[in-house]
Each structure stands twice: as C-alpha cells, then as structure tokens.
Design a protein around this motif. Sequence first.
Motif, PDB file in Angstrom:
ATOM      1  N   ARG A 183       6.524   9.006  -1.617  1.00  0.00           N
ATOM      2  CA  ARG A 183       6.816   7.462  -1.280  1.00  0.00           C
ATOM      3  C   ARG A 183       5.669   6.902  -0.587  1.00  0.00           C
ATOM      4  NH1 ARG A 183      12.620   9.323  -1.134  1.00  0.00           N
ATOM      5  NH2 ARG A 183      12.135  10.571   0.691  1.00  0.00           N
ATOM      6  N   LYS A 184       5.183   7.665   0.079  1.00  0.00           N
ATOM      7  CA  LYS A 184       3.616   7.276   1.022  1.00  0.00           C
ATOM      8  C   LYS A 184       2.520   6.781   0.032  1.00  0.00           C
ATOM      9  CE  LYS A 184       3.997   8.898   5.665  1.00  0.00           C
ATOM     10  NZ  LYS A 184       3.938  10.098   6.543  1.00  0.00           N
ATOM     11  N   ALA A 185       2.625   7.465  -1.180  1.00  0.00           N
ATOM     12  CA  ALA A 185       1.458   7.459  -2.170  1.00  0.00           C
ATOM     13  C   ALA A 185       1.939   5.957  -2.736  1.00  0.00           C
ATOM     14  CB  ALA A 185       1.648   8.351  -3.069  1.00  0.00           C
ATOM     15  N   VAL A 186       3.098   5.711  -2.908  1.00  0.00           N
ATOM     16  CA  VAL A 186       3.274   4.438  -3.550  1.00  0.00           C
ATOM     17  C   VAL A 186       2.849   3.381  -2.818  1.00  0.00           C
ATOM     18  CG1 VAL A 186       5.017   3.118  -4.403  1.00  0.00           C
ATOM     19  CG2 VAL A 186       5.356   5.336  -5.002  1.00  0.00           C
ATOM     20  N   GLN A 187       3.262   3.378  -1.395  1.00  0.00           N
ATOM     21  CA  GLN A 187       3.144   2.287  -0.234  1.00  0.00           C
ATOM     22  C   GLN A 187       1.592   2.049  -0.189  1.00  0.00           C
ATOM     23  OE1 GLN A 187       5.106   4.119   2.776  1.00  0.00           O
ATOM     24  NE2 GLN A 187       7.211   3.664   2.038  1.00  0.00           N
ATOM     25  N   LYS A 188       0.748   3.055  -0.179  1.00  0.00           N
ATOM     26  CA  LYS A 188      -0.742   3.112   0.041  1.00  0.00           C
ATOM     27  C   LYS A 188      -1.308   2.586  -1.145  1.00  0.00           C
ATOM     28  CE  LYS A 188      -4.429   6.003   1.283  1.00  0.00           C
ATOM     29  NZ  LYS A 188      -5.392   6.664   0.414  1.00  0.00           N
ATOM     30  N   ALA A 189      -0.813   2.720  -2.516  1.00  0.00           N
ATOM     31  CA  ALA A 189      -1.443   1.934  -3.498  1.00  0.00           C
ATOM     32  C   ALA A 189      -1.266   0.378  -3.415  1.00  0.00           C
ATOM     33  CB  ALA A 189      -0.678   2.623  -4.710  1.00  0.00           C
ATOM     34  N   ILE A 190       0.138   0.057  -3.008  1.00  0.00           N
ATOM     35  CA  ILE A 190       0.525  -1.211  -2.863  1.00  0.00           C
ATOM     36  C   ILE A 190      -0.282  -1.797  -1.956  1.00  0.00           C
ATOM     37  CG2 ILE A 190       2.408  -2.661  -2.354  1.00  0.00           C
ATOM     38  CD1 ILE A 190       4.184  -0.889  -3.935  1.00  0.00           C
ATOM     39  N   ALA A 191      -0.715  -1.138  -0.708  1.00  0.00           N
ATOM     40  CA  ALA A 191      -1.016  -1.992   0.132  1.00  0.00           C
ATOM     41  C   ALA A 191      -2.722  -2.052   0.005  1.00  0.00           C
ATOM     42  CB  ALA A 191      -1.044  -1.222   1.523  1.00  0.00           C
ATOM     43  N   ASP A 192      -3.329  -1.410  -1.004  1.00  0.00           N
ATOM     44  CA  ASP A 192      -4.866  -1.381  -1.184  1.00  0.00           C
ATOM     45  C   ASP A 192      -5.167  -2.859  -1.689  1.00  0.00           C
ATOM     46  OD1 ASP A 192      -7.135  -0.223  -1.377  1.00  0.00           O
ATOM     47  OD2 ASP A 192      -6.617   1.537  -2.496  1.00  0.00           O
ATOM     48  N   THR A 193      -6.598  -2.910  -1.881  1.00  0.00           N
ATOM     49  CA  THR A 193      -7.045  -4.193  -2.266  1.00  0.00           C
ATOM     50  C   THR A 193      -6.573  -4.492  -3.556  1.00  0.00           C
ATOM     51  OG1 THR A 193      -8.984  -3.742  -0.854  1.00  0.00           O
ATOM     52  CG2 THR A 193      -9.170  -5.438  -2.540  1.00  0.00           C
ATOM     53  N   ILE A 194      -6.287  -5.826  -3.930  1.00  0.00           N
ATOM     54  CA  ILE A 194      -5.794  -5.908  -5.496  1.00  0.00           C
ATOM     55  C   ILE A 194      -7.088  -6.817  -5.871  1.00  0.00           C
ATOM     56  CG2 ILE A 194      -4.235  -7.407  -6.515  1.00  0.00           C
ATOM     57  CD1 ILE A 194      -2.208  -6.913  -4.316  1.00  0.00           C
ATOM     58  N   SER A 195      -7.110  -6.585  -7.239  1.00  0.00           N
ATOM     59  CA  SER A 195      -8.228  -7.062  -8.113  1.00  0.00           C
ATOM     60  C   SER A 195      -7.209  -7.893  -9.280  1.00  0.00           C
ATOM     61  CB  SER A 195      -9.057  -6.414  -8.819  1.00  0.00           C
ATOM     62  OG  SER A 195      -9.580  -5.561  -7.625  1.00  0.00           O
ATOM     63  N   PRO A 196      -6.812  -9.046  -8.881  1.00  0.00           N
ATOM     64  CA  PRO A 196      -6.068  -9.524  -9.977  1.00  0.00           C
ATOM     65  C   PRO A 196      -6.561  -9.631 -11.359  1.00  0.00           C
ATOM     66  CG  PRO A 196      -6.026 -11.093  -8.021  1.00  0.00           C
ATOM     67  CD  PRO A 196      -7.155 -10.038  -7.689  1.00  0.00           C
ATOM     68  N   ASP A 197      -7.846  -9.918 -11.721  1.00  0.00           N
ATOM     69  CA  ASP A 197      -8.259 -10.147 -13.080  1.00  0.00           C
ATOM     70  C   ASP A 197      -8.279  -8.952 -13.665  1.00  0.00           C
ATOM     71  OD1 ASP A 197      -8.286 -13.003 -12.595  1.00  0.00           O
ATOM     72  OD2 ASP A 197     -10.265 -12.883 -12.172  1.00  0.00           O
ATOM     73  N   VAL A 198      -8.652  -7.783 -12.901  1.00  0.00           N
ATOM     74  CA  VAL A 198      -8.502  -6.574 -13.445  1.00  0.00           C
ATOM     75  C   VAL A 198      -7.276  -5.939 -13.770  1.00  0.00           C
ATOM     76  CG1 VAL A 198      -9.053  -4.145 -12.906  1.00  0.00           C
ATOM     77  CG2 VAL A 198     -10.747  -5.815 -12.492  1.00  0.00           C
ATOM     78  N   MET A 199      -6.383  -6.511 -12.987  1.00  0.00           N
ATOM     79  CA  MET A 199      -4.742  -6.191 -13.236  1.00  0.00           C
ATOM     80  C   MET A 199      -4.375  -6.951 -14.309  1.00  0.00           C
ATOM     81  SD  MET A 199      -1.783  -6.123 -10.400  1.00  0.00           S
ATOM     82  CE  MET A 199      -2.377  -4.704  -9.450  1.00  0.00           C
ATOM     83  N   THR A 200      -4.832  -8.143 -14.709  1.00  0.00           N
ATOM     84  CA  THR A 200      -4.168  -8.843 -15.713  1.00  0.00           C
ATOM     85  C   THR A 200      -4.729  -8.010 -17.209  1.00  0.00           C
ATOM     86  OG1 THR A 200      -4.368 -10.938 -14.844  1.00  0.00           O
ATOM     87  CG2 THR A 200      -4.207 -10.898 -17.194  1.00  0.00           C
ATOM     88  N   PHE A 201      -6.100  -7.715 -17.102  1.00  0.00           N
ATOM     89  CA  PHE A 201      -6.574  -7.106 -18.354  1.00  0.00           C
ATOM     90  C   PHE A 201      -5.666  -5.566 -18.610  1.00  0.00           C
ATOM     91  CE2 PHE A 201      -9.452  -3.456 -19.532  1.00  0.00           C
ATOM     92  CZ  PHE A 201     -10.012  -4.055 -20.653  1.00  0.00           C
ATOM     93  N   CYS A 202      -5.570  -5.133 -17.615  1.00  0.00           N
ATOM     94  CA  CYS A 202      -4.955  -3.657 -17.604  1.00  0.00           C
ATOM     95  C   CYS A 202      -3.546  -3.955 -17.959  1.00  0.00           C
ATOM     96  CB  CYS A 202      -4.974  -2.770 -16.471  1.00  0.00           C
ATOM     97  SG  CYS A 202      -6.409  -2.383 -15.807  1.00  0.00           S
ATOM     98  N   VAL A 203      -2.684  -4.780 -17.621  1.00  0.00           N
ATOM     99  CA  VAL A 203      -1.397  -5.018 -17.879  1.00  0.00           C
ATOM    100  C   VAL A 203      -1.305  -5.528 -19.511  1.00  0.00           C
ATOM    101  CG1 VAL A 203       0.772  -6.193 -17.378  1.00  0.00           C
ATOM    102  CG2 VAL A 203      -0.594  -5.522 -15.643  1.00  0.00           C
ATOM    103  N   SER A 204      -2.137  -6.428 -19.597  1.00  0.00           N
ATOM    104  CA  SER A 204      -2.251  -6.850 -21.139  1.00  0.00           C
ATOM    105  C   SER A 204      -2.412  -5.887 -21.930  1.00  0.00           C
ATOM    106  CB  SER A 204      -3.544  -8.006 -21.235  1.00  0.00           C
ATOM    107  OG  SER A 204      -3.337  -8.525 -22.406  1.00  0.00           O
ATOM    108  N   GLY A 205      -3.309  -4.792 -21.800  1.00  0.00           N
ATOM    109  CA  GLY A 205      -3.590  -3.638 -22.733  1.00  0.00           C
ATOM    110  C   GLY A 205      -2.379  -2.619 -22.590  1.00  0.00           C
TER     111      GLY A 205
END
Length: 365
Positions: A183-205
């Motif tokens: 559970r901590k691994a999930v929380q740590k990932a979510i709290a980490d810096t977000i790169s929205p455009d990289v995220m859009t690229f990955c989700v789209s793919g």
Amino acid sequence: MSTDTTETTPPSVPIIPGIPTSPFFAVRQTPHSGRAVFATTFIPADTLVYRATDLTLSVLLREYRREVCGWCFGYEYGRDLSVVDKTVGFAFCGENCRVKWRTEGGKVAVGVQAWMAVEKLTKGRGKEDSEMVEMDLPRPRPKEIREAWEGVKARAELIRVARMGGGNTPNTEPVVRVTNQHRKAVQKAIADTISPDVMTFCVSGILFHYSHPDQFLNIDALACDYTPYHSADDLQAFTRTYLQLLAILPVPLLPHCTPEILITLSQRDSHNSFGIRSLEDDGSEFFGYGCWPSASYFNHSCGPNVEKQRVGRVWEFRTGREVEEGEELCITYLSGEERRLSRGKRMETLNRNWGFECGCERCEL
Ligand SMILES: C[S@@+](CC[C@H](N)C(=O)[O-])C[C@H]1O[C@@H](n2cnc3c(N)ncnc32)[C@H](O)[C@@H]1O
C-alpha cells in the motif's frame, strides 16, 4: 534518400503491417534512408495521393486542453471551447465531438474511466515539472534506459500486487497477501511529481494497445529510435509515470501497462509522430502530436514534391508539382521557419530532431 527516376526500380519491401496503399505509389526499400514511398505512375500536380486516417495515440499538451477539441483538434484562436467534460479534463468544439470522443476515442468504458482517474490525480496538483524539452542535453543511452526501467521493477511489482492482489489477472485468486509495504508503494507513486503530458502519452498508448491489439503491430513496424528520451529527466518522468499509472488505472488496463509497451511507444513515436498545430499562421501554435503509422513512410526532402495538410484527425497528402513514375514522394519534416534556413542549419536541425544526415537532392547539390 533517392530521387532517382531511372528505370532501376528500388526493391520492394516484404509486407509490413500498416503501410499505406494507394494507386499512385508503393513503399520500397532504399539503400540509405530506410523504406520510402515511390510513384508507380505519372502523377499530375495537386493530386490527392493519400489520406491517413489511422490515428493511434495522440497528446494534446495540457496548456491547450481548454482551447483545442479533444476529438477533431479544432481551435478557435485561443478561445475556451464551449463543451467541457470536467470528469475527463477534455474540451470539445461541440456535442458531436464529445460523443465521438466518448464512444470511439474513449475506447469503451474503461477508456473513459482511465481518463477520469488521470484527471482526478492531476487536478489541483498544478504544474509540478517544467516539461520543457531541452534538446541539447545528453540523451540516455540504451544501457541507461535499461537500467532506469530495471530500477523501478521492484516498486512496480509491489504496486501490481496491491492493485491485483497478487493474481495475474483481476479475477484470479490472490496469491500474495497485500501488506502495508504494498500500500505504501502505491501512496509513494501517487505523491511523486506528475508529468501530465507524459501521462497523456502513456495512457493514450496503453488504451490503443488495449483496444486494438492487432493494430499495435502497425506501430511496432515503424522506424525505431533506440535513444528516444530527450534527457535523464525525461526518462525519469516516464518511469515515474509508469508507477503512477499502475497505481491509478482501471485494473483491466494493468496488463497493458508494461515497460515493454511504454518503451516501444517512445521508440516508435520519436521519429514518426506528426505535430498537431494550428491550421492558420504557418502552424505557429503547437498543440501536441500524434502517431498515424501509415503516414510515416514518406521520407523528408528539403525540396519536397508532396505537401501534407491536416484536416481534423486526418492527414491528406497532395503532390505539389508533377511527379514522374519511379520518383520518390517526399514531404518536409521542417516547420515553416526552418524551411528557410541555410543548408547547414537545416542539416543541423534534421540531425538534432530526427537523427539523420539529410541526403535529399537539394542538400546534395
Ligand atoms: C518517418 S520515418 C520515414 C520512413 C523510414 N525511412 C522508414 O523506413 O520507416 C523517418 C526516418 O526516415 C529516415 N529518413 C527520412 N528522410 C530522410 C532523408 N532525407 N535522408 C536520410 N534519411 C531519411 C530517417 O531515418 C528518419 O528518422
């Protein structure tokens, strides 16, 4: 790049998934610039030789998401669009486009859920990294890329277990007990810096891989860039985003969120994507980019004989002058201003952005 018009026909290439077909041309192998498109007949000027409708993944930069239609990429000179779908964070030029995005672009219900999860994560977090692409920084080499992905493997495993209970699929029996460490691994990932455009690229793919598994081969067949990340920071944004997506995407998408798929997407997108720009002012506004695999077989020339034009989600290719049978059909990869640069500067730009030494007729002269 060959502009040869003699009788020697370049060798054809084996069947490649996703190559364009047209009564005007065929894709063939060249000695020095990979595969290319050659006229199979005389073509008059201003002939529509191809329409690429096969948009696979696309990225609308976050700063344009209120102004550019999430479906047809329509733009109204910077005005906010009238239809906004707040739950997924996209705006549309009309209800028609919103419905199309939901039914086709959202790619089944899980697609809409995925964008809702992304919006929930990114909303209110502001811009956490600059996402300015610094072109002059050293690009991570293949070994560094391998190590970076290897470095997040253990954390990814913890998150997968937390989300899927250790089963290989959402419905299999849990094989590992989910603990605080998971559970901590999930929380740590979510709290980490977000790169929205990289995220859009990955989700789209990832959504494309989920909804069109057979057509993923069309992406796979494209020219590959083994150093697709612009910098160490860019690579890190991807590995971080991978962990975040494992933490938030709907469970049915998790098997499609893998380093292999994300690396393939970056390697193929790098030298094949098309900029999505404003249709006015020489395309001065850069809204984002997308990958239309069938459009990616035209090589570059600094004196192109084919002009490309985006019409909504489709690219049209027209001859700019008469083309002889056997001649190579080329577009330009340079933007409006770049086309007016000297030979040396054009070469430099192509080398930096596309990684090739231009061998076109204009440069060779
Ligand atoms: C969009 S792809 C074009 C199709 C590619 N030749 C293939 O085999 O898939 C872009 C890549 O083609 C090659 N290329 C395109 N135009 C070229 C040129 N004028 N001179 C040399 N190589 C070129 C470069 O390797 C470039 O990264």
